[in-house]
Scaffold this active site. Structure first.
Site, PDB file in Angstrom:
ATOM      1  N   SER A 138       0.835  -1.194   0.000  1.00 50.05           N
ATOM      2  CA  SER A 138       0.000   0.000   0.000  1.00 50.05           C
ATOM      3  C   SER A 138       0.875   1.252   0.000  1.00 50.05           C
ATOM      4  O   SER A 138       1.987   1.247   0.550  1.00 50.05           O
ATOM      5  CB  SER A 138      -0.912   0.026   1.230  1.00 50.05           C
ATOM      6  OG  SER A 138      -1.542   1.276   1.379  1.00 50.05           O
ATOM      7  N   TYR A 151      -2.590  -0.871  10.120  1.00 49.80           N
ATOM      8  CA  TYR A 151      -2.627  -1.186   8.687  1.00 49.80           C
ATOM      9  C   TYR A 151      -1.287  -0.875   8.035  1.00 49.80           C
ATOM     10  O   TYR A 151      -0.732  -1.697   7.287  1.00 49.80           O
ATOM     11  CB  TYR A 151      -3.739  -0.381   8.029  1.00 49.80           C
ATOM     12  CG  TYR A 151      -3.796  -0.485   6.520  1.00 49.80           C
ATOM     13  CD1 TYR A 151      -4.295  -1.623   5.907  1.00 49.80           C
ATOM     14  CD2 TYR A 151      -3.365   0.568   5.712  1.00 49.80           C
ATOM     15  CE1 TYR A 151      -4.363  -1.719   4.527  1.00 49.80           C
ATOM     16  CE2 TYR A 151      -3.427   0.484   4.325  1.00 49.80           C
ATOM     17  CZ  TYR A 151      -3.926  -0.662   3.745  1.00 49.80           C
ATOM     18  OH  TYR A 151      -3.994  -0.753   2.373  1.00 49.80           O
ATOM     19  N   LYS A 155       1.364  -3.488   6.161  1.00 49.57           N
ATOM     20  CA  LYS A 155       1.694  -3.323   4.748  1.00 49.57           C
ATOM     21  C   LYS A 155       3.177  -3.003   4.547  1.00 49.57           C
ATOM     22  O   LYS A 155       3.764  -3.381   3.526  1.00 49.57           O
ATOM     23  CB  LYS A 155       0.827  -2.228   4.133  1.00 49.57           C
ATOM     24  CG  LYS A 155      -0.627  -2.648   3.922  1.00 49.57           C
ATOM     25  CD  LYS A 155      -0.750  -3.820   2.963  1.00 49.57           C
ATOM     26  CE  LYS A 155      -2.183  -4.058   2.520  1.00 49.57           C
ATOM     27  NZ  LYS A 155      -2.296  -5.216   1.591  1.00 49.57           N
TER      28      LYS A 155
END
Length: 233
Positions: A138, A151, A155
Site C-alpha cells: 500500500s 494497517y 503493509k
C-alpha cells in the site's frame, strides 16, 4: 496470451482488485486458482469468469494452505505464479487508542496470509524452475501511517517480506515484487467515501495490468521492486 501454460494462484481473488487480476491473467492464458472463504462470493465470480478455479481455504491456516497448494500443484502440473491480493483495511485511530485486537487482525489479513501463501507456494515454483510472486502492499506503507498504524505497519512488513524473498529466490529464477496502490476505485470505496473525487482513483483493471506485466516474460529482470500504482490519487 503470454501466460499460456502457466498456473497462477491469486489470493483475495473475489475482492475488488483480485477480480481484475483474475480476469487479466485468464485473458493472458493462465490457469487461475483462487482460494476463497465465502462460497457465494466465489459463485458470483465464477458466473462472470467460468474458467476460474476455486478452493475453499483459510489462508491463515498454515497446515491447510500447504496441503491445498500441494494439491493444486499435483492437479495442474505445478505452480508458476502467486499474487497475494488478500488483505483488508481497518483503523483510523492514534496508536494509543487502537486495541491490540485490531493490530492482530491487520497483521493476520495483510501479512500472515502473504507469508503463509509464499511459504506454501515457493517449493512448487522452485520445482518448476522459476516463477513470479507479486505482493500487494500500500502507498500507506511508505508514509507516516499516522492514525493508520496497524494497517501501515502490516503493509510495510509486506515490503520487507518482498525484499527478503527477492534475494532468497534469485538463485531459483523466481522474481518477487510488490505493488503499492492508494485508494482503488471500487464500489466499496465509493460507498465508504461518497464525497471523494473518484476521477483520480486508479481502476482495478489498471493495477491488474501492472501485475500481469510483473508476472510475465517481459519482467524477468525485475525483482525486489516496490512499484507505486496510485496515479494521481
Amino acid at each position: 496470451m503470454d501466460l499460456v501454460g502457466k498456473v497462477a494462484i491469486v489470493t483475495g481473488g473475489t475482492g475488488g482488485l483480485g477480480v481484475a487480476v483474475v480476469e487479466r491473467l485468464l485473458t493472458a492464458g493462465a490457469t487461475v486458482i483462487i482460494p476463497y472463504v465465502h462460497q457465494d462470493a466465489f459463485q458470483r465470480l465464477a458466473t462472470r469468469l467460468p474458467t476460474v478455479i476455486g478452493v475453499q481455504l483459510d489462508l491463515t491456516d498454515e497446515t491447510a494452505t500447504r496441503s491445498t497448494y500441494t494439491t493444486i500443484a499435483n492437479a495442474h502440473g505445478g505452480i508458476d505464479i502467486l499474487v497475494n491480493a488478500a488483505g483488508g483495511f481497518a483503523g483510523g485511530e492514534p496508536v494509543h487508542q487502537t486495541s491490540w485486537e485490531l493490530w492482530q487482525s491487520q497483521i493476520d489479513i495483510n501479512l500472515k496470509t502473504a507469508v503463509i501463501s509464499c511459504a506454501a507456494a515457493i517449493p512448487h515454483l522452485i520445482a518448476r524452475g522459476g516463477g513470479a510472486i507479486v505482493n500487494v502492499s500500500s502507498r500507506t506503507a511508505t508514509q507516516s501511517g499516522a492514525n493508520l498504524a496497524a494497517y501501515a505497519t502490516a503493509k510495510r512488513a509486506v515490503l520487507q517480506l518482498t525484499e527478503a524473498l527477492a534475494v532468497e529466490l534469485r538463485p531459483h529464477n523466481i522474481t518477487v515484487n510488490a505493488v503499492l496502490p492508494s485508494v482503488i476505485d471500487t464500489p466499496t470505496n465509493r460507498a465508504a467515501m461518497p464525497k471523494a473525487n473518484y476521477e483520480v482513483w486508479v481502476k482495478p483493471a489498471e493495477i491488474a495490468e501492472v501485475i500481469h506485466f510483473l508476472v510475465g516474460p517481459a519482467a524477468r529482470i525485475i525483482s525486489g521492486a516496490a512499484i507505486p500504482v496510485y496515479g494521481q490519487a
